[in-house]
Write a protein that holds these residues in place. Structure first.
Motif, short mmCIF file in Angstrom:
data_model
loop_
_atom_site.label_atom_id
_atom_site.label_comp_id
_atom_site.label_asym_id
_atom_site.label_seq_id
_atom_site.Cartn_x
_atom_site.Cartn_y
_atom_site.Cartn_z
N HIS A 21 0.87 -1.01 -0.09
CA HIS A 21 0.17 -0.03 -0.04
C HIS A 21 0.77 1.17 0.01
CE1 HIS A 21 -3.34 2.58 0.76
NE2 HIS A 21 -2.78 2.89 1.74
N GLY A 22 2.06 1.24 0.78
CA GLY A 22 2.94 2.22 0.97
C GLY A 22 3.44 2.51 -0.50
N VAL A 23 4.01 1.56 -0.87
CA VAL A 23 4.82 1.69 -2.24
C VAL A 23 3.87 2.16 -3.30
CG1 VAL A 23 5.90 0.59 -4.19
CG2 VAL A 23 6.67 -0.05 -1.79
N ARG A 24 2.64 1.69 -3.38
CA ARG A 24 1.54 2.28 -4.31
C ARG A 24 1.25 3.34 -4.12
NH1 ARG A 24 -2.07 -1.36 -3.15
NH2 ARG A 24 -3.54 0.27 -2.25
N LEU A 25 1.18 4.18 -3.04
CA LEU A 25 0.69 5.56 -2.89
C LEU A 25 1.99 6.60 -3.27
CD1 LEU A 25 -1.11 5.41 0.87
CD2 LEU A 25 -1.91 5.94 -1.45
N ILE A 26 3.22 5.90 -3.14
CA ILE A 26 4.56 6.88 -3.40
C ILE A 26 4.25 6.73 -5.05
CG2 ILE A 26 6.92 7.03 -3.63
CD1 ILE A 26 6.77 5.64 -0.83
N LEU A 27 4.14 5.66 -5.70
CA LEU A 27 4.25 5.63 -7.21
C LEU A 27 3.10 6.25 -7.89
CD1 LEU A 27 5.75 1.98 -7.62
CD2 LEU A 27 7.08 4.17 -7.37
N ARG A 28 1.86 6.34 -7.14
CA ARG A 28 0.71 7.08 -7.90
C ARG A 28 0.97 8.24 -8.18
NH1 ARG A 28 -4.31 6.51 -4.18
NH2 ARG A 28 -4.31 4.40 -4.72
N HIS A 29 1.71 8.95 -7.31
CA HIS A 29 1.94 10.40 -7.73
C HIS A 29 3.50 10.66 -8.48
CE1 HIS A 29 -0.95 11.45 -4.95
NE2 HIS A 29 -0.57 10.72 -3.89
N ALA A 30 4.22 9.52 -9.02
CA ALA A 30 5.37 9.55 -9.84
C ALA A 30 4.91 9.68 -11.24
CB ALA A 30 5.95 8.59 -9.51
N ASP A 31 5.50 10.57 -12.05
CA ASP A 31 5.18 10.61 -13.59
C ASP A 31 5.67 9.41 -14.18
OD1 ASP A 31 3.68 13.15 -13.17
OD2 ASP A 31 5.38 14.22 -13.51
N GLY A 32 4.78 8.85 -15.22
CA GLY A 32 5.41 7.83 -16.18
C GLY A 32 5.75 6.72 -15.33
N ILE A 33 4.89 6.36 -14.32
CA ILE A 33 4.92 4.99 -13.66
C ILE A 33 3.52 4.51 -13.30
CG2 ILE A 33 5.86 3.76 -11.64
CD1 ILE A 33 8.20 5.51 -11.42
N ASP A 34 3.31 3.47 -13.63
CA ASP A 34 2.19 2.78 -13.37
C ASP A 34 2.16 1.29 -12.70
OD1 ASP A 34 0.61 4.85 -14.55
OD2 ASP A 34 0.21 3.53 -16.60
N VAL A 35 1.60 1.16 -11.42
CA VAL A 35 1.62 0.07 -10.74
C VAL A 35 0.35 -0.91 -11.60
CG1 VAL A 35 1.25 -1.23 -8.52
CG2 VAL A 35 2.41 0.74 -8.80
N VAL A 36 0.82 -1.90 -12.18
CA VAL A 36 -0.16 -2.72 -13.17
C VAL A 36 -0.64 -4.21 -12.24
CG1 VAL A 36 0.79 -2.02 -15.17
CG2 VAL A 36 1.70 -4.03 -14.06
N ALA A 37 0.14 -4.52 -11.27
CA ALA A 37 -0.28 -5.56 -10.32
C ALA A 37 0.34 -5.71 -9.30
CB ALA A 37 0.04 -7.06 -11.36
N GLU A 38 -0.24 -6.47 -8.25
CA GLU A 38 0.25 -6.74 -6.68
C GLU A 38 0.35 -8.05 -6.45
OE1 GLU A 38 -0.98 -4.20 -3.64
OE2 GLU A 38 -1.56 -2.58 -5.00
N ALA A 39 1.37 -8.54 -5.83
CA ALA A 39 1.42 -10.08 -5.42
C ALA A 39 1.71 -10.26 -4.20
CB ALA A 39 2.48 -10.87 -6.23
N GLN A 40 1.18 -11.30 -3.34
CA GLN A 40 1.61 -11.54 -2.06
C GLN A 40 2.57 -12.40 -1.79
OE1 GLN A 40 -1.97 -12.03 0.00
NE2 GLN A 40 -2.47 -13.84 -1.36
N ASP A 41 3.06 -13.26 -2.93
CA ASP A 41 4.29 -14.25 -2.67
C ASP A 41 4.81 -14.25 -4.12
OD1 ASP A 41 2.99 -16.51 -4.40
OD2 ASP A 41 1.65 -16.40 -2.57
N GLY A 42 5.83 -15.07 -4.14
CA GLY A 42 6.77 -15.34 -5.43
C GLY A 42 5.93 -15.90 -6.67
N ARG A 43 5.14 -16.99 -6.29
CA ARG A 43 4.50 -17.66 -7.29
C ARG A 43 3.34 -17.08 -7.99
NH1 ARG A 43 1.94 -23.14 -5.22
NH2 ARG A 43 0.48 -21.42 -4.19
N GLN A 44 2.57 -16.13 -7.08
CA GLN A 44 1.84 -15.21 -7.72
C GLN A 44 2.34 -13.96 -8.47
OE1 GLN A 44 -0.68 -12.62 -5.13
NE2 GLN A 44 -2.49 -13.33 -5.93
N ALA A 45 3.37 -13.65 -8.14
CA ALA A 45 4.40 -12.51 -9.06
C ALA A 45 4.52 -13.03 -10.16
CB ALA A 45 5.76 -12.30 -8.04
#
Length: 225
Positions: A21-45
């Motif tokens: 959540h914290g990383v997503r909030l930071i990146l939400r305000h960064a120009d030219g960066i989109d968070v396209v997915a979130e995973a909670q373990d390596g397999r899901q990643a």
């Protein structure tokens, strides 16, 4: 008319919801960066990366089911493969070294500031190494005192450096400082394309699998203090 630059696509993988959540909030305000997915373990990643095709994957080292270290190889086997940046905590040097050997683009401390996080993602997307200053020194020290299982190769490090031209040694020293291709080009007064050529030659001649490994070699041999 110039085509607009495509946003950098980022995948977050961390089992802690608050971290994501914290990383997503930071990146939400960064120009030219989109968070396209979130995973909670390596397999899901890996599964989500295959679907969403991120440019950069921010992957926690320690996760349940499949940890970040185990996820590096399958992430890099994707086509196209994302740049993998490991999220770590201070004192996790052994796992950082393992991650670099697996081909991770670099590592970033979880408590880095917002601007450092944004800059790291942009650097990774551009193909540059991501070396968090807060842990680089500790990793170097561990390698030099034999904490790296491949430390036996240290005796051959000088031989690997000897294969480089004077210019390539200059570029390698700057890789050790964590400079990007553009920054190296500006400092040396040469083109970015020329820097890329030098970096490619350095990786081949030194047997380094990545810019990060080359940067660590620069520290190990004293090219970068």
């Amino acid at each position: 008319m110039t085509e607009p630059t495509r946003p950098i696509r980022v995948l977050l993988a961390d089992d802690e919801t608050m971290i994501r959540h914290g990383v997503r909030l930071i990146l939400r305000h960064a120009d030219g960066i989109d968070v396209v997915a979130e995973a909670q373990d390596g397999r899901q990643a890996v599964e989500l990366a295959a679907v969403h095709r991120p440019d950069v994957a921010l992957v926690d080292v320690r996760m349940p089911v499949c940890d970040g270290l185990a996820a590096i190889a399958p992430l890099l086997a994707l086509d196209p493969a994302p740049r993998v940046v490991m999220l770590t905590t201070f004192g996790d040097e052994a796992n950082v070294i393992r991650a670099l050997r697996e081909g991770a683009t670099g590592f970033l401390l979880k408590d880095e500031g917002p601007q450092e996080l944004i800059s790291a993602i942009r650097a990774a997307a551009a193909g540059d190494a991501v070396l968090s200053p807060g842990v680089t020194g500790a990793v170097i020290a561990r390698m030099l005192r034999g904490g790296d299982p491949e430390a036996a190769e240290a005796a051959r490090a000088d031989d690997r450096i000897a294969r480089l031209t004077a210019r390539e040694r200059e570029v390698l020293a700057m890789l050790g400082e964590g400079l990007s291709n553009q920054e190296i080009a500006g400092r040396l007064g040469i083109g970015v394309g020329t820097v890329k050529t030098h970096v490619g030659a350095i990786l081949e001649k030194t047997g380094s699998a990545s810019r990060v490994q080359a940067a660590l070699l620069a520290h190990r041999t004293g090219l970068t203090s």
